[in-house]
Design a protein around this motif. Structure first.
Motif, PDB file in Angstrom:
ATOM      1  N   UNK A  96      35.768  70.728  39.274  1.00  0.00           N
ATOM      2  CA  UNK A  96      35.463  69.328  39.009  1.00  0.00           C
ATOM      3  C   UNK A  96      36.740  68.570  39.334  1.00  0.00           C
ATOM      4  N   UNK A  97      36.678  67.733  40.359  1.00  0.00           N
ATOM      5  CA  UNK A  97      37.859  66.978  40.776  1.00  0.00           C
ATOM      6  C   UNK A  97      37.751  65.581  40.186  1.00  0.00           C
ATOM      7  N   UNK A  98      38.762  65.223  39.404  1.00  0.00           N
ATOM      8  CA  UNK A  98      38.761  63.970  38.665  1.00  0.00           C
ATOM      9  C   UNK A  98      39.938  63.136  39.124  1.00  0.00           C
ATOM     10  N   UNK A  99      39.672  61.912  39.531  1.00  0.00           N
ATOM     11  CA  UNK A  99      40.745  61.019  39.960  1.00  0.00           C
ATOM     12  C   UNK A  99      41.244  60.191  38.774  1.00  0.00           C
ATOM     13  N   UNK A 100      42.379  59.550  38.964  1.00  0.00           N
ATOM     14  CA  UNK A 100      42.898  58.646  37.924  1.00  0.00           C
ATOM     15  C   UNK A 100      41.879  57.564  37.609  1.00  0.00           C
ATOM     16  N   UNK A 101      41.204  57.079  38.632  1.00  0.00           N
ATOM     17  CA  UNK A 101      40.179  56.053  38.434  1.00  0.00           C
ATOM     18  C   UNK A 101      39.075  56.581  37.523  1.00  0.00           C
ATOM     19  N   UNK A 102      38.590  57.796  37.809  1.00  0.00           N
ATOM     20  CA  UNK A 102      37.526  58.390  37.003  1.00  0.00           C
ATOM     21  C   UNK A 102      37.925  58.494  35.538  1.00  0.00           C
ATOM     22  N   UNK A 103      39.177  58.887  35.311  1.00  0.00           N
ATOM     23  CA  UNK A 103      39.641  59.101  33.934  1.00  0.00           C
ATOM     24  C   UNK A 103      39.613  57.822  33.110  1.00  0.00           C
ATOM     25  N   UNK A 104      39.650  56.684  33.785  1.00  0.00           N
ATOM     26  CA  UNK A 104      39.661  55.400  33.074  1.00  0.00           C
ATOM     27  C   UNK A 104      38.277  54.800  32.887  1.00  0.00           C
ATOM     28  N   UNK A 105      37.247  55.477  33.357  1.00  0.00           N
ATOM     29  CA  UNK A 105      35.881  54.991  33.199  1.00  0.00           C
ATOM     30  C   UNK A 105      35.322  55.487  31.873  1.00  0.00           C
ATOM     31  N   UNK A 106      34.810  54.584  31.042  1.00  0.00           N
ATOM     32  CA  UNK A 106      34.358  54.971  29.698  1.00  0.00           C
ATOM     33  C   UNK A 106      33.294  56.067  29.691  1.00  0.00           C
ATOM     34  N   UNK A 107      32.370  56.048  30.638  1.00  0.00           N
ATOM     35  CA  UNK A 107      31.284  57.026  30.640  1.00  0.00           C
ATOM     36  C   UNK A 107      31.745  58.396  31.100  1.00  0.00           C
ATOM     37  N   UNK A 108      32.829  58.444  31.860  1.00  0.00           N
ATOM     38  CA  UNK A 108      33.214  59.692  32.499  1.00  0.00           C
ATOM     39  C   UNK A 108      33.541  60.796  31.513  1.00  0.00           C
ATOM     40  N   UNK A 109      34.337  60.499  30.535  1.00  0.00           N
ATOM     41  CA  UNK A 109      34.909  61.526  29.670  1.00  0.00           C
ATOM     42  C   UNK A 109      33.884  62.523  29.149  1.00  0.00           C
ATOM     43  N   UNK A 110      32.770  62.053  28.705  1.00  0.00           N
ATOM     44  CA  UNK A 110      31.797  62.972  28.118  1.00  0.00           C
ATOM     45  C   UNK A 110      30.703  63.386  29.087  1.00  0.00           C
ATOM     46  N   UNK A 111      30.078  62.436  29.722  1.00  0.00           N
ATOM     47  CA  UNK A 111      28.898  62.782  30.510  1.00  0.00           C
ATOM     48  C   UNK A 111      29.208  63.720  31.659  1.00  0.00           C
ATOM     49  N   UNK A 112      30.190  63.407  32.471  1.00  0.00           N
ATOM     50  CA  UNK A 112      30.484  64.230  33.643  1.00  0.00           C
ATOM     51  C   UNK A 112      31.063  65.578  33.235  1.00  0.00           C
ATOM     52  N   UNK A 113      31.993  65.562  32.311  1.00  0.00           N
ATOM     53  CA  UNK A 113      32.623  66.809  31.885  1.00  0.00           C
ATOM     54  C   UNK A 113      31.621  67.745  31.228  1.00  0.00           C
ATOM     55  N   UNK A 114      30.831  67.241  30.305  1.00  0.00           N
ATOM     56  CA  UNK A 114      29.863  68.099  29.624  1.00  0.00           C
ATOM     57  C   UNK A 114      28.798  68.615  30.571  1.00  0.00           C
ATOM     58  N   UNK A 115      28.401  67.797  31.526  1.00  0.00           N
ATOM     59  CA  UNK A 115      27.434  68.262  32.527  1.00  0.00           C
ATOM     60  C   UNK A 115      28.025  69.419  33.328  1.00  0.00           C
ATOM     61  N   UNK A 116      29.278  69.277  33.751  1.00  0.00           N
ATOM     62  CA  UNK A 116      29.931  70.338  34.528  1.00  0.00           C
ATOM     63  C   UNK A 116      30.102  71.603  33.688  1.00  0.00           C
ATOM     64  N   UNK A 117      30.451  71.450  32.424  1.00  0.00           N
ATOM     65  CA  UNK A 117      30.582  72.617  31.543  1.00  0.00           C
ATOM     66  C   UNK A 117      29.224  73.305  31.399  1.00  0.00           C
ATOM     67  N   UNK A 118      28.176  72.522  31.212  1.00  0.00           N
ATOM     68  CA  UNK A 118      26.832  73.092  31.094  1.00  0.00           C
ATOM     69  C   UNK A 118      26.412  73.851  32.340  1.00  0.00           C
ATOM     70  N   UNK A 119      26.710  73.298  33.502  1.00  0.00           N
ATOM     71  CA  UNK A 119      26.380  73.978  34.756  1.00  0.00           C
ATOM     72  C   UNK A 119      27.154  75.287  34.891  1.00  0.00           C
ATOM     73  N   UNK A 120      28.417  75.278  34.500  1.00  0.00           N
ATOM     74  CA  UNK A 120      29.223  76.505  34.561  1.00  0.00           C
ATOM     75  C   UNK A 120      28.663  77.546  33.593  1.00  0.00           C
ATOM     76  N   UNK A 121      28.275  77.100  32.422  1.00  0.00           N
ATOM     77  CA  UNK A 121      27.725  77.988  31.399  1.00  0.00           C
ATOM     78  C   UNK A 121      26.440  78.648  31.895  1.00  0.00           C
ATOM     79  N   UNK A 122      25.591  77.853  32.542  1.00  0.00           N
ATOM     80  CA  UNK A 122      24.289  78.355  32.997  1.00  0.00           C
ATOM     81  C   UNK A 122      24.375  79.169  34.286  1.00  0.00           C
ATOM     82  N   UNK A 123      25.508  79.099  34.969  1.00  0.00           N
ATOM     83  CA  UNK A 123      25.660  79.773  36.257  1.00  0.00           C
ATOM     84  C   UNK A 123      26.911  80.637  36.258  1.00  0.00           C
TER      85      UNK A 123
END
Length: 153
Positions: free
Chosen positions: A117-144
């Protein structure tokens, strides 16, 4: 690195080996307890070989793997470092040295790095990013989980 007074490469390598062995043991214990464990490794891992070692552990134990690459401009890293206090501060030369040595994930050349999961400085400052994108990626890793035939990594 070399300019850091007191830096001992032998101790550094020994410390990395000890940390890796500890993580591998934690993974072994987590796997023995069943599919409800999550092991998080927080490290710079600026060399691909450092990350690949953890990929191999995931493959050996058949577990999910996600590497999160924080793509932050080196000048921003230096600025943030200057806001640190005490022993948390590192030398600017260390930051610049790591930036020069850094091998960003490259899934085209190294298929095993597609689990990034490649995260830019811009992404880190977006309010929605912290949880939704990270948790989705963790879930995908868990399931695969990484499979032995995933690639030749």
């Amino acid at each position: 690195f070399e300019s850091h007074e007191g830096f001992d490469p032998t101790r550094w390598h020994a410390g990395r080996a000890q940390a890796f062995a500890h993580v591998e043991e934690r993974v072994r214990v987590a796997v023995s307890r069943g599919p409800s464990s999550l092991v998080v490794v927080d490290d710079n891992m600026y060399y691909r070989s450092m990350r690949r070692a953890f990929y191999r552990v995931a493959r050996e134990y058949g577990i999910g793997l996600l590497q999160v690459y924080l793509n932050v401009d080196v000048e921003e890293c230096v600025r943030r470092n200057r806001e640190r206090v005490g022993s948390d501060v590192v030398l600017d030369s260390t930051i610049y040295g790591m930036a020069q040595r850094l091998e960003p994930p490259d899934a085209e050349r190294f298929p095993w790095e597609r689990r990034s999961l490649i995260v830019s400085s811009y992404d880190m400052n977006q309010p929605h990013w912290r949880l939704t994108v990270l948790w989705k990626a963790i879930g995908e890793a868990w399931e695969n989980p990484v499979q032995a035939v995933d690639d030749n990594g």
